[in-house]
Design a protein around this motif. Structure first.
Motif, short mmCIF file in Angstrom:
data_model
loop_
_atom_site.label_atom_id
_atom_site.label_comp_id
_atom_site.label_asym_id
_atom_site.label_seq_id
_atom_site.Cartn_x
_atom_site.Cartn_y
_atom_site.Cartn_z
N LEU A 79 0.83 -1.20 0.00
CA LEU A 79 0.00 0.00 0.00
C LEU A 79 0.86 1.26 0.00
O LEU A 79 0.56 2.23 -0.69
N ASN A 80 1.95 1.25 0.76
CA ASN A 80 2.84 2.41 0.80
C ASN A 80 3.49 2.66 -0.55
O ASN A 80 3.66 3.80 -0.96
N SER A 81 3.87 1.60 -1.25
CA SER A 81 4.48 1.80 -2.56
C SER A 81 3.43 2.18 -3.60
O SER A 81 3.74 2.91 -4.55
N ALA A 82 2.20 1.73 -3.42
CA ALA A 82 1.13 2.07 -4.36
C ALA A 82 0.73 3.54 -4.26
O ALA A 82 0.16 4.09 -5.20
N LYS A 83 1.02 4.17 -3.12
CA LYS A 83 0.70 5.59 -2.95
C LYS A 83 1.38 6.43 -4.01
O LYS A 83 0.80 7.38 -4.52
N THR A 84 2.61 6.09 -4.35
CA THR A 84 3.37 6.93 -5.27
C THR A 84 3.54 6.32 -6.66
O THR A 84 4.00 7.01 -7.56
N SER A 85 3.17 5.06 -6.85
CA SER A 85 3.45 4.43 -8.15
C SER A 85 2.66 5.08 -9.28
O SER A 85 3.23 5.37 -10.34
N THR A 86 1.37 5.32 -9.10
CA THR A 86 0.59 5.96 -10.17
C THR A 86 1.05 7.40 -10.39
O THR A 86 1.10 7.87 -11.52
N ALA A 87 1.40 8.08 -9.30
CA ALA A 87 1.88 9.45 -9.43
C ALA A 87 3.23 9.49 -10.16
O ALA A 87 3.47 10.40 -10.98
N ASN A 88 4.09 8.52 -9.90
CA ASN A 88 5.38 8.47 -10.59
C ASN A 88 5.19 8.23 -12.08
O ASN A 88 5.84 8.89 -12.91
N ILE A 89 4.32 7.30 -12.44
CA ILE A 89 4.09 7.01 -13.85
C ILE A 89 3.56 8.26 -14.56
O ILE A 89 4.02 8.62 -15.65
N PHE A 90 2.59 8.93 -13.93
CA PHE A 90 2.06 10.14 -14.54
C PHE A 90 3.13 11.21 -14.66
O PHE A 90 3.26 11.85 -15.71
N ALA A 91 3.92 11.42 -13.60
CA ALA A 91 4.92 12.49 -13.61
C ALA A 91 5.99 12.24 -14.68
O ALA A 91 6.40 13.18 -15.38
N TYR A 92 6.44 11.00 -14.82
CA TYR A 92 7.44 10.70 -15.86
C TYR A 92 6.86 10.93 -17.25
O TYR A 92 7.50 11.54 -18.11
N THR A 93 5.65 10.45 -17.49
CA THR A 93 5.03 10.60 -18.81
C THR A 93 4.78 12.07 -19.12
O THR A 93 5.12 12.56 -20.21
N PHE A 94 4.20 12.78 -18.18
CA PHE A 94 3.91 14.20 -18.37
C PHE A 94 5.21 15.00 -18.55
O PHE A 94 5.28 15.91 -19.38
N GLY A 95 6.24 14.65 -17.79
CA GLY A 95 7.53 15.34 -17.91
C GLY A 95 8.18 15.11 -19.26
O GLY A 95 8.78 16.03 -19.84
N ILE A 96 8.08 13.90 -19.78
CA ILE A 96 8.65 13.62 -21.11
C ILE A 96 7.92 14.42 -22.18
O ILE A 96 8.56 15.02 -23.06
N ILE A 97 6.59 14.46 -22.08
CA ILE A 97 5.81 15.22 -23.06
C ILE A 97 6.16 16.71 -22.96
O ILE A 97 6.35 17.39 -23.98
#
Length: 165
Positions: A79-97
């Motif tokens: 649960l603790n790792s799931a807190k940031t996993s979706t946010a990390n995926i979004f941030a990396y994708t949005f940052g690349i774009i």
């Protein structure tokens, strides 16, 4: 003839992350184990060696509770790792774009020198890319905060289901 006090032990080794060392030692000591040594392992993990008296009272119940505690700890870690996993995926994708938009604007400005409207468009596109890069962090924090609230409620539900002894 004198009778000697001989104690036989059962041994166990667990590998944990360095920042969870004291939590793991506390948990296993609650089930009758005592930490005998710690050694460094690969990837920043630590191997902890435990021992416990083989003639421990209520050993079967302790083992059952230990398995439940380990399972709950694994669920909490997930649960603790799931807190940031979706946010990390979004941030990396949005940052690349955002970086691609910024790079496209820079390319327009640097390669086409004679055409003023294209140069102005490149500058505007670069400014948009920079703004998106700056906004990315705040969106990331908002997603993490939203997930923290959601997973906090799940964690509280899990704690209510724990048996209290």
């Amino acid at each position: 003839m004198q009778e000697k006090d001989f104690v036989s032990y059962e041994y166990m080794t667990k590998q944990v992350k360095a920042n969870a060392q004291t939590k793991a030692i506390d948990m296993y000591e609650a089930f009758g184990f005592e930490a005998t040594s710690t050694t460094n392992a690969i990837n920043g993990n630590i191997n902890i060696s435990f021992r416990r008296n083989r003639k421990q009272k209520h050993k079967q119940e302790l083992n059952k509770l230990l398995r439940q505690a380990e399972e709950m700890q694994n669920n909490i870690d997930k649960l603790n790792s799931a807190k940031t996993s979706t946010a990390n995926i979004f941030a990396y994708t949005f940052g690349i774009i955002a970086a691609l938009i910024l790079g496209g604007g820079m390319s327009m400005v640097m390669t086409i020198k004679d055409n003023i409207p294209v140069m102005v468009g490149g500058i505007i596109l670069g400014i948009i890319g920079i703004a998106l890069c700056c906004v990315n962090y705040f969106i990331y924090k908002k997603i993490v905060d939203k997930n923290k609230k959601k997973f906090y409620l799940l964690l509280m539900k899990m704690r209510k289901n724990l048996p209290i002894y």
